[in-house]
Design a protein around this motif. Structure first.
Motif, PDB file in Angstrom:
ATOM      1  N   GLN A  53     -38.567 -93.422 -15.299  1.00  0.00           N
ATOM      2  CA  GLN A  53     -39.686 -92.763 -14.637  1.00  0.00           C
ATOM      3  C   GLN A  53     -39.256 -91.413 -14.051  1.00  0.00           C
ATOM      4  OE1 GLN A  53     -41.383 -95.234 -11.625  1.00  0.00           O
ATOM      5  NE2 GLN A  53     -43.094 -93.880 -11.239  1.00  0.00           N
ATOM      6  N   CYS A  54     -37.970 -91.295 -13.745  1.00  0.00           N
ATOM      7  CA  CYS A  54     -37.470 -90.115 -13.051  1.00  0.00           C
ATOM      8  C   CYS A  54     -36.855 -89.078 -13.981  1.00  0.00           C
ATOM      9  CB  CYS A  54     -36.431 -90.543 -12.030  1.00  0.00           C
ATOM     10  SG  CYS A  54     -34.986 -91.334 -12.785  1.00  0.00           S
ATOM     11  N   GLY A  55     -36.825 -89.362 -15.280  1.00  0.00           N
ATOM     12  CA  GLY A  55     -36.172 -88.433 -16.205  1.00  0.00           C
ATOM     13  C   GLY A  55     -34.658 -88.438 -16.049  1.00  0.00           C
ATOM     14  N   GLY A  56     -34.113 -89.543 -15.582  1.00  0.00           N
ATOM     15  CA  GLY A  56     -32.670 -89.686 -15.436  1.00  0.00           C
ATOM     16  C   GLY A  56     -32.110 -89.102 -14.152  1.00  0.00           C
ATOM     17  N   LYS A  57     -32.976 -88.627 -13.255  1.00  0.00           N
ATOM     18  CA  LYS A  57     -32.515 -87.962 -12.025  1.00  0.00           C
ATOM     19  C   LYS A  57     -32.224 -88.934 -10.885  1.00  0.00           C
ATOM     20  CE  LYS A  57     -35.076 -83.821 -13.161  1.00  0.00           C
ATOM     21  NZ  LYS A  57     -36.273 -83.035 -12.853  1.00  0.00           N
ATOM     22  N   GLU A  58     -32.525 -90.203 -11.099  1.00  0.00           N
ATOM     23  CA  GLU A  58     -32.281 -91.259 -10.112  1.00  0.00           C
ATOM     24  C   GLU A  58     -33.053 -91.049  -8.810  1.00  0.00           C
ATOM     25  OE1 GLU A  58     -28.160 -92.294  -9.664  1.00  0.00           O
ATOM     26  OE2 GLU A  58     -27.812 -92.242 -11.811  1.00  0.00           O
ATOM     27  N   ASN A  59     -34.226 -90.434  -8.911  1.00  0.00           N
ATOM     28  CA  ASN A  59     -35.087 -90.260  -7.743  1.00  0.00           C
ATOM     29  C   ASN A  59     -36.443 -90.913  -8.006  1.00  0.00           C
ATOM     30  OD1 ASN A  59     -36.104 -88.509  -9.619  1.00  0.00           O
ATOM     31  ND2 ASN A  59     -36.136 -86.716  -8.273  1.00  0.00           N
ATOM     32  N   CYS A  60     -36.388 -92.083  -8.604  1.00  0.00           N
ATOM     33  CA  CYS A  60     -37.572 -92.788  -9.091  1.00  0.00           C
ATOM     34  C   CYS A  60     -38.562 -93.172  -7.992  1.00  0.00           C
ATOM     35  CB  CYS A  60     -37.166 -94.074  -9.818  1.00  0.00           C
ATOM     36  SG  CYS A  60     -35.711 -93.961 -10.828  1.00  0.00           S
ATOM     37  N   LYS A  61     -38.049 -93.631  -6.874  1.00  0.00           N
ATOM     38  CA  LYS A  61     -38.921 -94.157  -5.819  1.00  0.00           C
ATOM     39  C   LYS A  61     -38.559 -93.491  -4.492  1.00  0.00           C
ATOM     40  CE  LYS A  61     -40.446 -98.355  -3.657  1.00  0.00           C
ATOM     41  NZ  LYS A  61     -40.141 -99.706  -3.315  1.00  0.00           N
ATOM     42  N   ASP A  62     -39.468 -92.695  -4.007  1.00  0.00           N
ATOM     43  CA  ASP A  62     -39.262 -92.005  -2.718  1.00  0.00           C
ATOM     44  C   ASP A  62     -37.916 -91.274  -2.685  1.00  0.00           C
ATOM     45  OD1 ASP A  62     -41.715 -93.063  -1.812  1.00  0.00           O
ATOM     46  OD2 ASP A  62     -40.719 -94.920  -1.156  1.00  0.00           O
ATOM     47  N   GLU A  63     -37.648 -90.531  -3.765  1.00  0.00           N
ATOM     48  CA  GLU A  63     -36.397 -89.763  -3.889  1.00  0.00           C
ATOM     49  C   GLU A  63     -35.154 -90.644  -3.908  1.00  0.00           C
ATOM     50  OE1 GLU A  63     -36.388 -86.465  -4.674  1.00  0.00           O
ATOM     51  OE2 GLU A  63     -38.554 -86.749  -4.728  1.00  0.00           O
ATOM     52  N   GLN A  64     -35.337 -91.931  -4.166  1.00  0.00           N
ATOM     53  CA  GLN A  64     -34.228 -92.882  -4.262  1.00  0.00           C
ATOM     54  C   GLN A  64     -34.245 -93.488  -5.668  1.00  0.00           C
ATOM     55  OE1 GLN A  64     -32.174 -94.164  -1.624  1.00  0.00           O
ATOM     56  NE2 GLN A  64     -32.927 -92.617  -0.198  1.00  0.00           N
ATOM     57  N   ARG A  65     -33.163 -94.066  -6.018  1.00  0.00           N
ATOM     58  CA  ARG A  65     -33.050 -94.779  -7.286  1.00  0.00           C
ATOM     59  C   ARG A  65     -33.853 -96.080  -7.202  1.00  0.00           C
ATOM     60  NH1 ARG A  65     -27.536 -95.430 -10.366  1.00  0.00           N
ATOM     61  NH2 ARG A  65     -28.101 -97.077 -11.778  1.00  0.00           N
ATOM     62  N   CYS A  66     -34.693 -96.341  -8.213  1.00  0.00           N
ATOM     63  CA  CYS A  66     -35.495 -97.565  -8.188  1.00  0.00           C
ATOM     64  C   CYS A  66     -34.651 -98.771  -8.613  1.00  0.00           C
ATOM     65  CB  CYS A  66     -36.743 -97.431  -9.063  1.00  0.00           C
ATOM     66  SG  CYS A  66     -36.420 -97.397 -10.829  1.00  0.00           S
ATOM     67  N   MET A  67     -35.173 -99.961  -8.349  1.00  0.00           N
ATOM     68  CA  MET A  67     -34.429-101.189  -8.642  1.00  0.00           C
ATOM     69  C   MET A  67     -34.203-101.409 -10.129  1.00  0.00           C
ATOM     70  SD  MET A  67     -35.884-103.887  -5.770  1.00  0.00           S
ATOM     71  CE  MET A  67     -37.119-104.463  -6.854  1.00  0.00           C
ATOM     72  N   THR A  68     -35.063-100.865 -10.990  1.00  0.00           N
ATOM     73  CA  THR A  68     -34.937-101.089 -12.434  1.00  0.00           C
ATOM     74  C   THR A  68     -34.392 -99.868 -13.183  1.00  0.00           C
ATOM     75  OG1 THR A  68     -37.259-100.467 -12.723  1.00  0.00           O
ATOM     76  CG2 THR A  68     -36.760-102.835 -12.492  1.00  0.00           C
ATOM     77  N   HIS A  69     -33.858 -98.924 -12.443  1.00  0.00           N
ATOM     78  CA  HIS A  69     -33.356 -97.702 -13.077  1.00  0.00           C
ATOM     79  C   HIS A  69     -32.320 -98.008 -14.169  1.00  0.00           C
ATOM     80  CE1 HIS A  69     -32.386 -93.443 -13.455  1.00  0.00           C
ATOM     81  NE2 HIS A  69     -31.146 -93.863 -13.598  1.00  0.00           N
TER      82      HIS A  69
END
Length: 182
Positions: A91-107
């Protein structure tokens, strides 16, 4: 990874080109007609493929496109990436900021899927796809006759040799007109 129409159409057009380039440059209008892809869309895709040096163009009468590299050395991933198709399902394009600028649990799940998809598409060459299509080529009558004949020669026994078929085999036509792989 979301493989959109852009990537699918690019791969389809490249398979079409690879299957027909032995007879000279292939026009985008011909690919458009066979594959039912808009000519203007193909022009955009082939501009990108040319800039990435996967195809070369020949200008003037009898012009069109050719593969710029041997089809064995061109992967599906090369084609998809050349037309700016992202190979990313995160979801983040590989930037690890998926959820509220944090890495999501399923990254990691999606990142590993990206890796596997890229590995697979990199392992499939354009030559593999052409060979796969050649194996499917059938005459509308149900005979296993070649779709295209490149040369014609007569043998001493009266057999006509029709050249290499789409399956890569030499095809002959017997006195009765029946074609068969030899």
């Amino acid at each position: 990874m979301r493989l959109t129409t852009k990537g699918r159409f690019a791969v389809t057009a490249m398979v079409d080109l690879a299957m027909r380039q032995t007879r000279g440059p292939v026009t985008l209008a011909a690919i458009s007609g066979r594959q039912h892809i808009s000519l203007s869309y193909l022009e955009q895709l082939f501009g990108k493929l040319r800039r990435r040096k996967l195809v070369s163009s020949v200008r003037g009468p009898g012009g069109g496109y050719r593969l710029a590299l041997p089809m064995q050395s061109m992967s599906v991933a090369d084609i998809v990436i050349a037309v700016d198709e992202p190979l990313d399902s995160t979801q983040c394009g590989g930037k690890e900021n998926c959820k509220d600028e944090q890495r999501c649990m399923t990254h990691d799940l999606w990142a590993n899927l990206n890796k596997k998809m890229h590995e697979y598409l990199s392992s499939v060459s354009l030559a593999d796809l052409v060979a796969q299509q050649a194996g499917k080529a059938k005459d509308p009558t149900g005979d296993d006759q070649p779709e295209t004949v490149w040369a014609l020669a007569a043998g001493k026994d009266g057999t006509l040799y029709a050249g290499t078929g789409p399956d890569g085999k030499l095809w002959s036509i017997d006195k009765g007109g029946k074609a068969k792989a030899t």
